[in-house]
Design an enzyme around this catalytic site. Sequence first.
Site, short mmCIF file in Angstrom:
data_model
loop_
_atom_site.label_atom_id
_atom_site.label_comp_id
_atom_site.label_asym_id
_atom_site.label_seq_id
_atom_site.Cartn_x
_atom_site.Cartn_y
_atom_site.Cartn_z
N LYS A 136 0.84 -1.20 0.00
CA LYS A 136 0.00 0.00 0.00
C LYS A 136 0.87 1.26 0.00
O LYS A 136 0.56 2.24 -0.68
CB LYS A 136 -0.92 0.01 1.22
N HIS A 277 -7.97 -30.21 -32.67
CA HIS A 277 -8.98 -29.25 -32.22
C HIS A 277 -9.79 -29.81 -31.05
O HIS A 277 -11.02 -29.72 -31.01
CB HIS A 277 -9.88 -28.83 -33.36
N ASN A 419 -22.72 -33.27 -29.89
CA ASN A 419 -23.16 -34.65 -29.74
C ASN A 419 -22.06 -35.59 -30.25
O ASN A 419 -21.47 -35.35 -31.30
CB ASN A 419 -24.43 -34.91 -30.53
N ARG A 439 -27.69 -35.75 -33.24
CA ARG A 439 -26.99 -37.02 -33.02
C ARG A 439 -27.00 -37.87 -34.30
O ARG A 439 -26.09 -38.66 -34.54
CB ARG A 439 -27.67 -37.76 -31.86
N ARG A 521 -24.32 -39.93 -18.25
CA ARG A 521 -24.15 -39.14 -19.47
C ARG A 521 -22.79 -38.46 -19.44
O ARG A 521 -22.26 -38.13 -18.39
CB ARG A 521 -25.25 -38.08 -19.54
#
Length: 525
Positions: A136, A277, A419, A439, A521
């Site tokens: 400071k 990628h 997907n 999908r 999932r």
Amino acid sequence: MPVRRALISVSDKTGLTDLGRALVQRGVEILSTGGSAKALREAGVAVTDVAEVTGFPEMMDGRVKTLHPMVHGGLLALRDNPDHLAAMEAHGIGPIDLLVVNLYPFEAALARGADYDEMIENIDIGGPAMIRAAAKNHAFVTTVVDVEDYEKLLGDMDQHDGATCPKFRRKLAQIAYARTGAYDAAVSTWLAGAIGVETPRRRVVAGQLAQGLRYGENPHQKAAFYTDGSARPGVATAVQHQGKELSYNNINDTDAAFELLAEFAPEDGPAVAIIKHANPCGVARGETLLEAYRKAFDCDRTSAFGGIVALNMPLDEETARAIVEIFTEVVIAPGASDGAKAVFAAKKNLRLLTTEGLPDARAGGATIRQVAGGYLFQDKDNGYVDRDDLKVVTKKAPSEAQMRDLMFAWKVAKHVKSNAIVYVKDAATVGVGAGQMSRVDSANIAAIKAGRMAKELGLADSPAVGSAVASDAFFPFPDGLMEAAAAGATCVIQPGGSMRDDEVIAAADEAGLAMVFTRMRHFRH
């Protein structure tokens, strides 16, 4: 104003005695505490204990030693303010022109798995307080928190007749506040985990600069690479043996490649992934690394050009010779033989990274994504299913060979942008469809790639014929499943959970497919 008085209190003693000698040679009086003072004295450096200045001994196991007006007044006093100068004179407070502090090794204790009580004792109080005070008051006080800045400090003092310049002090003040901020972030994150707070009211993320990058995803974007201090094997902890500096995209793709390889334990055999990628264009197991590389390369020879190659075992010379047959950006592996390094040495732009280990695919952690106005935090996707977790939902059950390919395909699909559809045959991908809005399109693209593979290898049939297919999420309608069946897939692994599961199962039965549900999932956006 020249530096005449310094306070040094460091946990990391690297370079301490050399710094102390150099400061004394430049006419600087040194105040110090505890172990730092002891180390300086033993090296023959004149030092005054802070306790002599404050009139209070270190107490409470060192918890209280610098929290005193004689210290903080010397750090915070404005040298051009008559009232401050008068207060210093009235109370016998001497100015402190230089503060050299590094903090208790909280992060190191965390990394080695210290228990709760030890972690608490590694929370520094006096150090951050002094750092913040000195930073400071950087108009008058120089604050050094990193060993790497010792030489810069001495150089700046030599350049300015024993003083430091305002620009240098401002830069060090910024570094100082970043250090205390990172330290507090580590403490608060650890404590949230220790007491079971999953969504703390405030969350802070800190990183340390590893390298500045020429640009980001595109040349008009500025970028840099920061590490979080964890010991997880990967691109952040790897040793680069050769090749030009990694780019933003190299780092992102290399991380994706090595995290995918973490799914394949070396004890189960060699495995290789080729990434482009951030998506796999080929993943395979083999009896040897060379065989695994050839099988991964054959999946999509076109996309493999300019890709990232990751291996789950140390790179050998034979595999290295195969890899350099085409242009490759980066190779990352747990290690590399001298012969492999010699092969790569002829390709000066090819980066070779070694990690001395694989990351644990089941370990916890967090992922962070910035959105407009905020951040999304979530647990790392370390979800895992084994054979016992699978539920056969069709009349036909997968054979043992099909089950092996289904498990392989599921591991790969977890690392494909949604997907995701992945065809696998004989422990090698033969078609990958990634990042599509439908999908059905992903299944079709993966089949097209399999057809291209057949043409390039001179096969009579598409390798998708007789393959196992994985879908990262459920089939909402039978159409995507039928696309895979039309490509020649004979068995399917998917999460299940669609409102139309019964229709999808009936379609699978009619097509003679074996299908299993994972009940998990793996969306990857």
